[in-house]
Enzyme design. Structure first.
Site, PDB file in Angstrom:
ATOM      1  N   TRP A 149       0.806  -1.218   0.000  1.00 22.28           N
ATOM      2  CA  TRP A 149       0.000   0.000   0.000  1.00 22.28           C
ATOM      3  C   TRP A 149       0.840   1.269   0.000  1.00 22.28           C
ATOM      4  O   TRP A 149       0.377   2.318  -0.383  1.00 22.28           O
ATOM      5  CB  TRP A 149      -0.938   0.007   1.212  1.00 22.28           C
ATOM      6  N   ASN A 150       2.101   1.182   0.430  1.00 24.03           N
ATOM      7  CA  ASN A 150       2.881   2.427   0.548  1.00 24.03           C
ATOM      8  C   ASN A 150       3.517   2.777  -0.793  1.00 24.03           C
ATOM      9  O   ASN A 150       4.050   1.904  -1.466  1.00 24.03           O
ATOM     10  CB  ASN A 150       3.965   2.281   1.624  1.00 24.03           C
ATOM     11  N   GLY A 225       6.828  -6.135  -1.267  1.00 23.11           N
ATOM     12  CA  GLY A 225       6.082  -6.380  -0.031  1.00 23.11           C
ATOM     13  C   GLY A 225       7.019  -6.931   1.017  1.00 23.11           C
ATOM     14  O   GLY A 225       8.240  -6.747   0.933  1.00 23.11           O
ATOM     15  N   GLY A 226       6.458  -7.629   1.987  1.00 20.15           N
ATOM     16  CA  GLY A 226       7.261  -8.149   3.084  1.00 20.15           C
ATOM     17  C   GLY A 226       7.882  -9.510   2.762  1.00 20.15           C
ATOM     18  O   GLY A 226       7.401 -10.226   1.877  1.00 20.15           O
ATOM     19  N   GLU A 247      11.179  -7.200  -4.302  1.00 20.12           N
ATOM     20  CA  GLU A 247      11.667  -6.006  -3.593  1.00 20.12           C
ATOM     21  C   GLU A 247      11.031  -6.033  -2.214  1.00 20.12           C
ATOM     22  O   GLU A 247       9.841  -5.757  -2.069  1.00 20.12           O
ATOM     23  CB  GLU A 247      11.235  -4.731  -4.341  1.00 20.12           C
ATOM     24  N   LEU A 248      11.817  -6.351  -1.209  1.00 16.47           N
ATOM     25  CA  LEU A 248      11.217  -6.610   0.107  1.00 16.47           C
ATOM     26  C   LEU A 248      11.630  -5.541   1.123  1.00 16.47           C
ATOM     27  O   LEU A 248      11.963  -4.439   0.764  1.00 16.47           O
ATOM     28  CB  LEU A 248      11.590  -8.019   0.555  1.00 16.47           C
ATOM     29  N   CYS A 281      10.536   1.245   2.737  1.00 19.82           N
ATOM     30  CA  CYS A 281      11.384   0.046   2.777  1.00 19.82           C
ATOM     31  C   CYS A 281      12.842   0.416   2.998  1.00 19.82           C
ATOM     32  O   CYS A 281      13.608  -0.365   3.518  1.00 19.82           O
ATOM     33  CB  CYS A 281      11.217  -0.750   1.497  1.00 19.82           C
ATOM     34  N   GLU A 379      11.981  -5.399  11.037  1.00 15.87           N
ATOM     35  CA  GLU A 379      11.527  -4.174  10.390  1.00 15.87           C
ATOM     36  C   GLU A 379      10.232  -3.715  11.064  1.00 15.87           C
ATOM     37  O   GLU A 379       9.336  -4.527  11.288  1.00 15.87           O
ATOM     38  CB  GLU A 379      11.264  -4.451   8.907  1.00 15.87           C
ATOM     39  N   GLU A 456      14.951  -2.631  -9.583  1.00 13.24           N
ATOM     40  CA  GLU A 456      13.949  -1.835 -10.287  1.00 13.24           C
ATOM     41  C   GLU A 456      14.547  -0.457 -10.538  1.00 13.24           C
ATOM     42  O   GLU A 456      15.387   0.015  -9.773  1.00 13.24           O
ATOM     43  CB  GLU A 456      12.667  -1.762  -9.465  1.00 13.24           C
TER      44      GLU A 456
HETATM   45  P1  NAD Z   1       2.656  -7.502   2.319  1.00  8.82           P
HETATM   46  O1  NAD Z   1       3.778  -8.393   1.993  1.00  8.82           O
HETATM   47  O2  NAD Z   1       1.751  -7.851   3.452  1.00  8.82           O
HETATM   48  O3  NAD Z   1       1.670  -7.325   1.053  1.00  8.82           O
HETATM   49  C1  NAD Z   1       2.149  -6.964  -0.208  1.00  8.82           C
HETATM   50  C2  NAD Z   1       1.171  -7.423  -1.268  1.00  8.82           C
HETATM   51  O4  NAD Z   1       1.148  -8.849  -1.329  1.00  8.82           O
HETATM   52  C3  NAD Z   1      -0.281  -6.990  -1.054  1.00  8.82           C
HETATM   53  O5  NAD Z   1      -0.818  -6.575  -2.299  1.00  8.82           O
HETATM   54  C4  NAD Z   1      -0.956  -8.277  -0.588  1.00  8.82           C
HETATM   55  O6  NAD Z   1      -2.320  -8.333  -0.868  1.00  8.82           O
HETATM   56  C5  NAD Z   1      -0.193  -9.322  -1.375  1.00  8.82           C
HETATM   57  N1  NAD Z   1      -0.257 -10.683  -0.830  1.00  8.82           N
HETATM   58  C6  NAD Z   1      -0.416 -11.056   0.466  1.00  8.82           C
HETATM   59  N2  NAD Z   1      -0.382 -12.416   0.562  1.00  8.82           N
HETATM   60  C7  NAD Z   1      -0.202 -12.899  -0.690  1.00  8.82           C
HETATM   61  C8  NAD Z   1      -0.073 -14.217  -1.245  1.00  8.82           C
HETATM   62  N3  NAD Z   1      -0.119 -15.302  -0.486  1.00  8.82           N
HETATM   63  N4  NAD Z   1       0.127 -14.335  -2.574  1.00  8.82           N
HETATM   64  C9  NAD Z   1       0.209 -13.226  -3.358  1.00  8.82           C
HETATM   65  N5  NAD Z   1       0.074 -11.967  -2.897  1.00  8.82           N
HETATM   66  C10 NAD Z   1      -0.120 -11.797  -1.574  1.00  8.82           C
HETATM   67  O7  NAD Z   1       3.311  -6.079   2.522  1.00  8.82           O
HETATM   68  P2  NAD Z   1       2.678  -4.780   3.168  1.00  8.82           P
HETATM   69  O8  NAD Z   1       2.540  -4.970   4.634  1.00  8.82           O
HETATM   70  O9  NAD Z   1       1.473  -4.348   2.374  1.00  8.82           O
HETATM   71  O10 NAD Z   1       3.863  -3.732   2.844  1.00  8.82           O
HETATM   72  C11 NAD Z   1       4.954  -3.551   3.645  1.00  8.82           C
HETATM   73  C12 NAD Z   1       6.171  -4.337   3.182  1.00  8.82           C
HETATM   74  O11 NAD Z   1       6.551  -3.967   1.860  1.00  8.82           O
HETATM   75  C13 NAD Z   1       7.367  -4.016   4.046  1.00  8.82           C
HETATM   76  O12 NAD Z   1       8.102  -5.166   4.378  1.00  8.82           O
HETATM   77  C14 NAD Z   1       8.199  -3.101   3.161  1.00  8.82           C
HETATM   78  O13 NAD Z   1       9.536  -2.998   3.501  1.00  8.82           O
HETATM   79  C15 NAD Z   1       7.966  -3.679   1.819  1.00  8.82           C
HETATM   80  N6  NAD Z   1       8.308  -2.691   0.782  1.00  8.82           N
HETATM   81  C16 NAD Z   1       9.418  -2.887   0.001  1.00  8.82           C
HETATM   82  C17 NAD Z   1       9.789  -1.959  -0.956  1.00  8.82           C
HETATM   83  C18 NAD Z   1      10.992  -2.154  -1.855  1.00  8.82           C
HETATM   84  O14 NAD Z   1      11.018  -1.588  -2.937  1.00  8.82           O
HETATM   85  N7  NAD Z   1      11.989  -2.909  -1.487  1.00  8.82           N
HETATM   86  C19 NAD Z   1       9.010  -0.819  -1.141  1.00  8.82           C
HETATM   87  C20 NAD Z   1       7.913  -0.644  -0.331  1.00  8.82           C
HETATM   88  C21 NAD Z   1       7.559  -1.609   0.614  1.00  8.82           C
END
Ligand code: NAD
Length: 487
Positions: A149-150, A225-226, A247-248, A281, A379, A456
């Protein structure tokens, strides 16, 4: 309540099911979002596959693709204020940041528009006299893009931009926490004139995400995501054997030496951990500070943390807004409590603010007596800084590298030679020297370890959405010789 729509095969609809999206500043529902069903995901992937194979998109020249991306860039720039307003409303990210960031997102589309017709193949000096051999760079196919979402518009641009420049098609799943800006982006994309199905935008949670990333017609999964979710993504990709880029998260070290410009380092640390309410992130969430300046640095930083203007995200004066979700705030509080029990000391902040919405104050935790506390290893994704200190450069490097993540890092020093030694020694995808949190479409972005893999931004990202086809053409008119000998 406002109803947002999903975008599949060039058409908008409410979806069979909907869910409420909460305003993080009040905690109350403010809009209805379409929740993609398994059937919706299948339709979106099939539309993307049809578009990928269709003559409209497949036969378009790279220059024409670039022109469409340029049009998209102009539309994003034009609509940036509206997109910023929606991102602020739906995710709580402050308007000061969303306005600037989204205007800059247009530059990412411009950069990849320009790159579209610079993706070149190669001719090989092959070791056989009667052969011409060359490499064609072709698009990988249907891309599943999954974003958190961010900074969604930014995190989508670094996927959609290079993927379309390369000739792929995309199904983007926006996060279920705050999808409004991506669903609005779909309306803007629709005006740019791409053939239908080239981009599809849906939202939903685990079911939609899992269906999309394991879909047999998906060729590449681009995920942000995470790390926990990333493990699911990689498992899902065992179904379709799609390639992945991940990208985590991060736990990036922010290293300050005694010879640094203190004023500048304090400001950069504020930007590194309190800007975006720490929901970044690349947040510089581990301060690694020289013992010679620790006390004065922390005193100044604490004063700044306590002066930060906390308020409504849509107020231009606000510097720290609410966290995006209640679960994030609860997690931060639990991590801090556990860390305190392990010996860490909260210097400022540390608990929820007594007001509506998901507010959490800038927090600093001294971990000198608890170097392995939970707040050092996990984190937060919030405005929480954990502090460790060092006596020597070797110690600083050891602390900096003592993490399972490897995304970003910051080094503050006025010694050129020391800066170079640190650049070489730090294990992270990004090293910022005497600055922090700077990004550009021209520079690659990404990490290793728990921070994922792939990059990216930059030129390589466009190549990563291509695959190489080796073409062999025989130039001799003589009959093929001995068929039992490999040529
Ligand atoms: P998250 O991992 O909970 O969710 C990310 C996305 O994955 C969402 O769209 C979610 O619906 C989807 N998702 C969840 N379970 C899934 C599954 N089983 N299969 C497929 N998709 C699934 O992350 P969050 O809490 O929304 O965001 C925060 C995380 O994102 C933090 O760890 C942050 O550091 C990371 N992040 C990384 C970067 C980067 O570029 N490295 C940038 C921004 C955020």
């Amino acid at each position: 309540m406002q109803q947002f729509q999903q975008y599949i095969d060039g058409a908008f609809n409410d979806g069979a099911a909907q869910f409420d999206s909460l305003d993080p500043a009040t905690g109350a529902p403010w809009a209805r979002m379409p929740e993609a069903s398994v059937a919706d995901v299948n339709r979106a992937v099939e539309a993307a596959e049809r578009a990928f194979l269709s003559s409209d998109w497949a036969l378009m020249t790279a220059t024409q693709r670039g022109k469409l991306l340029l049009k998209l860039a102009d539309l994003v720039a034009e609509n940036a204020p509206r997109l910023a307003e929606l991102e602020t409303r739906d995710t709580g990210k402050i308007i000061r940041e969303t306005s600037a960031q989204i205007a800059y997102v247009a530059e990412y589309y411009r950069y990849y528009a320009g790159l579209a017709d610079k993706i070149e193949g190669a001719h090989l000096p092959i070791d056989k006299p009667d052969m011409e051999v060359w490499l064609r760079r072709e698009p990988v196919g249907v891309v599943a893009a999954v974003v958190p979402w961010n900074s969604q518009l930014f995190l989508s641009a670094v996927k959609i931009g290079p993927a379309l420049a390369a000739g792929c098609t995309v199904v983007l799943k926006a996060s279920e926490d705050g999808p409004a800006p991506m669903l609005e982006f779909a309306r803007i994309f629709d005006q740019a004139g791409f053939p239908k199905g080239v981009l599809n935008v849906i939202t939903g949670g685990v079911e939609a995400g899992a269906t999309l990333t394991s879909h047999p017609k998906v060729d590449h999964v681009a995920f942000t995501g995470g790390p926990e979710t990333a493990r699911h993504i990689v498992r899902n990709s065992a179904e379709n054997l799609a390639s992945t880029s991940l990208e985590l998260g991060g736990k990036s070290p922010f290293i300050v030496f005694e010879d640094a410009d203190i004023e500048s380092a304090v400001n950069a640390q504020v930007s590194g951990i309190f800007a975006a309410t720490g929901q970044s992130c690349v947040a510089g969430s581990r301060l690694v500070i020289s013992n010679q300046i620790k006390d004065q640095f922390l005193e100044r930083l604490k004063a700044k943390a306590q002066e930060v203007v906390i308020g409504a995200p849509d107020d231009m004066a606000t510097e720290v807004g609410p966290l995006c979700t209640l679960r994030q705030r609860e997690r931060a509080i639990a991590l801090i409590k556990a860390s305190e029990q392990q010996g860490a000391k909260v210097i400022t902040g540390g608990d929820a603010l007594d007001r509506d919405g998901f507010y959490f104050p800038p927090t600093i935790i001294d971990c000198s007596d608890a170097p392995n506390a939970d707040c050092i290893t996990n984190e937060f994704f919030g405005p929480v800084l954990s502090v460790l200190s060092f006596d020597t450069e070797e110690e600083a490097l050891e602390i900096a590298n003592n993490t399972a993540f490897g995304l970003a890092s910051g080094v503050f020093t006025n010694s050129l030679t020391r800066a170079h030694r640190m650049i070489r020694g730090i294990r992270a995808g990004i090293v910022w020297v005497n600055t922090y949190r700077a990004v550009s479409p021209i520079a690659p972005f990404g990490g290793h370890g728990l921070s994922g893999h792939g990059r990216e931004g930059g030129m390589q990202a466009a190549l990563d959405y291509t695959k190489v086809k080796a073409v062999w053409l025989r130039t001799s008119d003589d009959p093929i010789p001995d068929p039992f000998v490999m040529r």
